[in-house]
Design an enzyme around this catalytic site. Structure first.
Site, PDB file in Angstrom:
ATOM      1  N   GLU A 127       0.863  -1.191   0.000  1.00 52.86           N
ATOM      2  CA  GLU A 127       0.000   0.000   0.000  1.00 52.86           C
ATOM      3  C   GLU A 127       0.896   1.236   0.000  1.00 52.86           C
ATOM      4  O   GLU A 127       2.106   1.126   0.262  1.00 52.86           O
ATOM      5  CB  GLU A 127      -0.891  -0.016   1.245  1.00 52.86           C
ATOM      6  CG  GLU A 127      -1.804  -1.232   1.265  1.00 52.86           C
ATOM      7  CD  GLU A 127      -2.880  -1.176   2.329  1.00 52.86           C
ATOM      8  OE1 GLU A 127      -2.826  -0.284   3.213  1.00 52.86           O
ATOM      9  OE2 GLU A 127      -3.777  -2.046   2.259  1.00 52.86           O
ATOM     10  N   THR A 158       2.212  -5.012  -9.860  1.00 50.56           N
ATOM     11  CA  THR A 158       2.733  -5.469 -11.151  1.00 50.56           C
ATOM     12  C   THR A 158       1.615  -6.077 -11.992  1.00 50.56           C
ATOM     13  O   THR A 158       0.870  -6.938 -11.508  1.00 50.56           O
ATOM     14  CB  THR A 158       3.835  -6.528 -10.931  1.00 50.56           C
ATOM     15  OG1 THR A 158       4.868  -5.946 -10.146  1.00 50.56           O
ATOM     16  CG2 THR A 158       4.406  -7.022 -12.255  1.00 50.56           C
ATOM     17  N   GLY A 243       8.200 -16.565  -4.340  1.00 54.68           N
ATOM     18  CA  GLY A 243       8.408 -15.434  -5.251  1.00 54.68           C
ATOM     19  C   GLY A 243       9.854 -14.968  -5.250  1.00 54.68           C
ATOM     20  O   GLY A 243      10.396 -14.552  -6.276  1.00 54.68           O
ATOM     21  N   ILE A 338      32.439  -1.452 -18.988  1.00 51.31           N
ATOM     22  CA  ILE A 338      33.198  -2.124 -20.056  1.00 51.31           C
ATOM     23  C   ILE A 338      32.850  -1.504 -21.417  1.00 51.31           C
ATOM     24  O   ILE A 338      33.711  -1.349 -22.285  1.00 51.31           O
ATOM     25  CB  ILE A 338      32.914  -3.655 -20.037  1.00 51.31           C
ATOM     26  CG1 ILE A 338      33.587  -4.278 -18.815  1.00 51.31           C
ATOM     27  CG2 ILE A 338      33.381  -4.333 -21.333  1.00 51.31           C
ATOM     28  CD1 ILE A 338      33.165  -5.718 -18.526  1.00 51.31           C
ATOM     29  N   GLY A 340      32.141   1.516 -21.899  1.00 51.01           N
ATOM     30  CA  GLY A 340      32.566   2.920 -21.943  1.00 51.01           C
ATOM     31  C   GLY A 340      31.392   3.828 -22.279  1.00 51.01           C
ATOM     32  O   GLY A 340      30.262   3.575 -21.857  1.00 51.01           O
ATOM     33  N   GLU A 364       9.415  -7.519  -3.925  1.00 50.69           N
ATOM     34  CA  GLU A 364       9.281  -8.822  -3.237  1.00 50.69           C
ATOM     35  C   GLU A 364      10.190  -8.912  -2.016  1.00 50.69           C
ATOM     36  O   GLU A 364      10.744  -9.970  -1.701  1.00 50.69           O
ATOM     37  CB  GLU A 364       9.455  -9.982  -4.222  1.00 50.69           C
ATOM     38  CG  GLU A 364       8.360  -9.908  -5.284  1.00 50.69           C
ATOM     39  CD  GLU A 364       7.966 -11.203  -5.926  1.00 50.69           C
ATOM     40  OE1 GLU A 364       8.313 -12.273  -5.415  1.00 50.69           O
ATOM     41  OE2 GLU A 364       7.275 -11.128  -6.957  1.00 50.69           O
ATOM     42  N   GLY A 365      10.330  -7.766  -1.330  1.00 53.13           N
ATOM     43  CA  GLY A 365      11.155  -7.671  -0.127  1.00 53.13           C
ATOM     44  C   GLY A 365      12.501  -7.059  -0.465  1.00 53.13           C
ATOM     45  O   GLY A 365      13.268  -7.625  -1.232  1.00 53.13           O
TER      46      GLY A 365
HETATM   47  N1  CAA Z   1       6.343 -18.429   6.166  1.00 52.04           N
HETATM   48  C1  CAA Z   1       5.300 -18.753   6.989  1.00 52.04           C
HETATM   49  N2  CAA Z   1       4.933 -17.969   8.026  1.00 52.04           N
HETATM   50  C2  CAA Z   1       5.642 -16.866   8.267  1.00 52.04           C
HETATM   51  C3  CAA Z   1       6.742 -16.483   7.448  1.00 52.04           C
HETATM   52  C4  CAA Z   1       7.082 -17.322   6.371  1.00 52.04           C
HETATM   53  N3  CAA Z   1       8.096 -17.031   5.559  1.00 52.04           N
HETATM   54  N4  CAA Z   1       7.256 -15.321   7.920  1.00 52.04           N
HETATM   55  C5  CAA Z   1       6.522 -14.991   8.999  1.00 52.04           C
HETATM   56  N5  CAA Z   1       5.538 -15.913   9.205  1.00 52.04           N
HETATM   57  C6  CAA Z   1       4.526 -15.943  10.253  1.00 52.04           C
HETATM   58  C7  CAA Z   1       5.197 -15.984  11.627  1.00 52.04           C
HETATM   59  O1  CAA Z   1       5.513 -17.303  12.019  1.00 52.04           O
HETATM   60  C8  CAA Z   1       4.157 -15.346  12.509  1.00 52.04           C
HETATM   61  O2  CAA Z   1       3.190 -16.338  12.818  1.00 52.04           O
HETATM   62  P1  CAA Z   1       2.280 -16.299  14.172  1.00 52.04           P
HETATM   63  O3  CAA Z   1       1.292 -15.223  13.931  1.00 52.04           O
HETATM   64  O4  CAA Z   1       1.665 -17.651  14.228  1.00 52.04           O
HETATM   65  O5  CAA Z   1       3.210 -16.009  15.306  1.00 52.04           O
HETATM   66  C9  CAA Z   1       3.497 -14.310  11.594  1.00 52.04           C
HETATM   67  O6  CAA Z   1       3.781 -14.738  10.256  1.00 52.04           O
HETATM   68  C10 CAA Z   1       4.062 -12.921  11.809  1.00 52.04           C
HETATM   69  O7  CAA Z   1       5.483 -13.019  11.618  1.00 52.04           O
HETATM   70  P2  CAA Z   1       6.510 -11.885  12.071  1.00 52.04           P
HETATM   71  O8  CAA Z   1       6.158 -11.438  13.459  1.00 52.04           O
HETATM   72  O9  CAA Z   1       7.886 -12.385  11.796  1.00 52.04           O
HETATM   73  O10 CAA Z   1       6.135 -10.704  11.058  1.00 52.04           O
HETATM   74  P3  CAA Z   1       6.783  -9.295  10.869  1.00 52.04           P
HETATM   75  O11 CAA Z   1       5.677  -8.289  10.818  1.00 52.04           O
HETATM   76  O12 CAA Z   1       7.902  -9.078  11.831  1.00 52.04           O
HETATM   77  O13 CAA Z   1       7.328  -9.376   9.349  1.00 52.04           O
HETATM   78  C11 CAA Z   1       8.906  -9.700   7.577  1.00 52.04           C
HETATM   79  C12 CAA Z   1       8.299 -10.217   8.898  1.00 52.04           C
HETATM   80  C13 CAA Z   1       9.808 -10.816   7.105  1.00 52.04           C
HETATM   81  C14 CAA Z   1       9.686  -8.427   7.762  1.00 52.04           C
HETATM   82  C15 CAA Z   1       7.758  -9.489   6.551  1.00 52.04           C
HETATM   83  O14 CAA Z   1       6.949  -8.401   6.924  1.00 52.04           O
HETATM   84  C16 CAA Z   1       8.214  -9.249   5.126  1.00 52.04           C
HETATM   85  O15 CAA Z   1       8.603 -10.186   4.418  1.00 52.04           O
HETATM   86  N6  CAA Z   1       8.176  -7.972   4.661  1.00 52.04           N
HETATM   87  C17 CAA Z   1       8.428  -7.657   3.239  1.00 52.04           C
HETATM   88  C18 CAA Z   1       7.161  -7.696   2.447  1.00 52.04           C
HETATM   89  C19 CAA Z   1       7.404  -7.835   0.970  1.00 52.04           C
HETATM   90  O16 CAA Z   1       8.201  -8.657   0.530  1.00 52.04           O
HETATM   91  N7  CAA Z   1       6.663  -7.066   0.177  1.00 52.04           N
HETATM   92  C20 CAA Z   1       6.759  -7.209  -1.240  1.00 52.04           C
HETATM   93  C21 CAA Z   1       5.501  -6.805  -1.876  1.00 52.04           C
HETATM   94  S1  CAA Z   1       4.929  -7.814  -3.144  1.00 52.04           S
HETATM   95  C22 CAA Z   1       5.757  -7.438  -4.569  1.00 52.04           C
HETATM   96  O17 CAA Z   1       6.751  -6.785  -4.599  1.00 52.04           O
HETATM   97  C23 CAA Z   1       5.116  -8.139  -5.715  1.00 52.04           C
HETATM   98  C24 CAA Z   1       5.265  -7.569  -7.066  1.00 52.04           C
HETATM   99  O18 CAA Z   1       4.280  -7.138  -7.676  1.00 52.04           O
HETATM  100  C25 CAA Z   1       6.562  -7.695  -7.801  1.00 52.04           C
END
Ligand code: CAA
Length: 383
Positions: A127, A158, A243, A338, A340, A364-365
């Site tokens: 968002e 996308t 992804g 390379i 230039g 995607e992060g």
């Molecule tokens: N797989 C399964 N479950 C997961 C997980 C995973 N990889 N990562 C976290 N969880 C679960 C946790 O176990 C936790 O579960 P419970 O509620 O049961 O405890 C819950 O999710 C919350 O986890 P966290 O407390 O770790 O969450 P967080 O808020 O601290 O976030 C983060 C973790 C890794 C930073 C995550 O927010 C993240 O990946 N952020 C980046 C988002 C992103 O990649 N956005 C890209 C947008 S899409 C895009 O770009 C597409 C496009 O069009 C190209």
């Protein structure tokens, strides 16, 4: 981890390589310059089975697995990074529906995505004020009669102009619930109340549209929810784990294209009485590019192999993505160097590769998020 490819993996790789050479590469520069959506190319990707590689054949997919998917992405991205990102998001959406959907949802959407009938799938998580921290997103879904009404705004979507199906995340629990109050919905393109904004004027991947969405009292039936109520965050995280293998592969493909162009130019361009390929300054750049490509390949294939083997692969996917994307930016920057002065012009593809590579450390992060995921695993603090 198997270093040798299976017959199926090798077949998918050959199919993607042939399609990339014949269909994708010849139009890459032109659609970058015009920002034209490559509709025909995407139909062709569907025809050769590359839009739903991780979806089972009975749902219209190829069912070839994550390693095959990573190989195919590398080949398509080597030819055109814009086409590759749309292929990647469509694969991610189809796979999420196949994994988390009901039978009815699977039967309705997976064959449509695999065959190209839905054109593309879009992943609507981010968002305007929630990108790296999707747990804070503000789009809401409230129950109304037998269904749900969605209100809010999405950003950086996308393929949103053309997508036949969107996966949309919205808050169904109280704001205090954070990531534990989100649900996931399947929305068809053209649903009343879904407004697709104008494409962003981006630095790279210019032939793939990136749009904002507005959801204005957008009504969906009860059976549009994907997965369980308030369990949408995990759907997003698991989809993004896969992804990230796709984006690591996209970055690898771009790096390979940059190396191909650099080798070609270095053998041709003369300076101080010999081709610049004979100068050590250039050779070291080529050697580093090739080494980083191989390292990125091994990390990416390990993540894909873990996924296929049903092992945890969150950390592996983040390691592959952060390394491969950062290596791609270095490789493309070196390719421009390379070349230039010519590298700084549109006469050669090197500048396109650099512009295309730049986003791979962001979407995607971001690299910062990947390092957070890796650090949590290292420290044993992953939740
Ligand atoms: N797989 C399964 N479950 C997961 C997980 C995973 N990889 N990562 C976290 N969880 C679960 C946790 O176990 C936790 O579960 P419970 O509620 O049961 O405890 C819950 O999710 C919350 O986890 P966290 O407390 O770790 O969450 P967080 O808020 O601290 O976030 C983060 C973790 C890794 C930073 C995550 O927010 C993240 O990946 N952020 C980046 C988002 C992103 O990649 N956005 C890209 C947008 S899409 C895009 O770009 C597409 C496009 O069009 C190209």
């Amino acid at each position: 981890m198997d270093v040798e490819l299976t017959e199926t993996q090798a077949l998918v790789q050959r199919t993607a390589r042939d399609f990339a050479k014949r269909v994708v590469a010849p139009r890459a520069a032109e659609i970058d310059a015009s920002s034209e959506f490559p509709a025909e190319t995407l139909r062709g990707l569907a025809d050769v089975g590359l839009l739903a590689i991780n979806v089972a054949p009975e749902l219209g997919g190829s069912g070839a697995g994550a390693v095959a998917y990573a190989l195919a992405m590398q080949e398509i991205a080597r030819a055109c990074a814009s086409t590759a990102v749309m292929m990647s998001v469509t694969n991610m959406v189809g796979e999420a529906i196949a994994r988390f959907g009901t039978d009815a949802q699977r039967r309705r959407f997976c064959p449509a995505l695999a065959s190209g009938q839905a054109v593309l799938g879009s992943f609507a998580l981010s968002e305007p004020d929630a990108g790296s921290d999707p747990g804070s997103l503000r789009t809401t879904a409230r129950r109304d009669g037998g269904g749900w009404v969605l209100d809010g705004a999405k950003q950086w979507i996308t393929g949103g102009t053309h997508a036949g199906v969107f996966v949309v995340w919205a808050r169904t629990g109280p704001p205090a619930a954070g990531s534990r109050g989100l649900s996931c919905f399947l929305l068809e393109g053209g649903t009343p109340g879904l407004r697709v904004g104008p494409p962003e004027d981006k630095m790279g991947i210019r032939a793939s549209d990136t749009v904002p969405l507005e959801l204005d009292a957008c009504r969906v039936p009860a059976d549009a929810m994907l997965g369980d109520e308030n369990a949408g965050f995990k759907v997003a995280m698991m989809a993004l784990d896969g992804g990230r293998i796709g984006i690591a592969s996209q970055a690898l493909g771009i790096s390979r294209a940059a190396l191909d162009e650099s080798v070609r130019y270095a053998k041709d361009r003369q300076a101080f009485g010999s081709p610049i390929a004979e100068h050590q300054a250039i050779q070291w750049k080529l050697a580093d590019m090739r080494t980083h490509i191989d390292a990125a390949y091994l990390l990416t294939m390990r993540a894909a192999w873990c996924k296929d083997a049903g092992r945890p692969f969150t950390r592996e996917a983040s390691m592959a993505k952060v390394f491969s994307s950062e290596a791609a930016i270095r490789a493309c920057n070196d390719a421009v160097q390379i070349h230039g002065g010519y590298g700084y012009t549109r006469e050669f593809p090197a500048e396109r590769h650099l512009r295309d590579a730049r986003v791979t450390t962001i979407y995607e992060g971001t690299s910062e998020i990947q390092r957070t995921v890796i650090a949590r695993a290292v420290l044993g603090t992953a939740s």
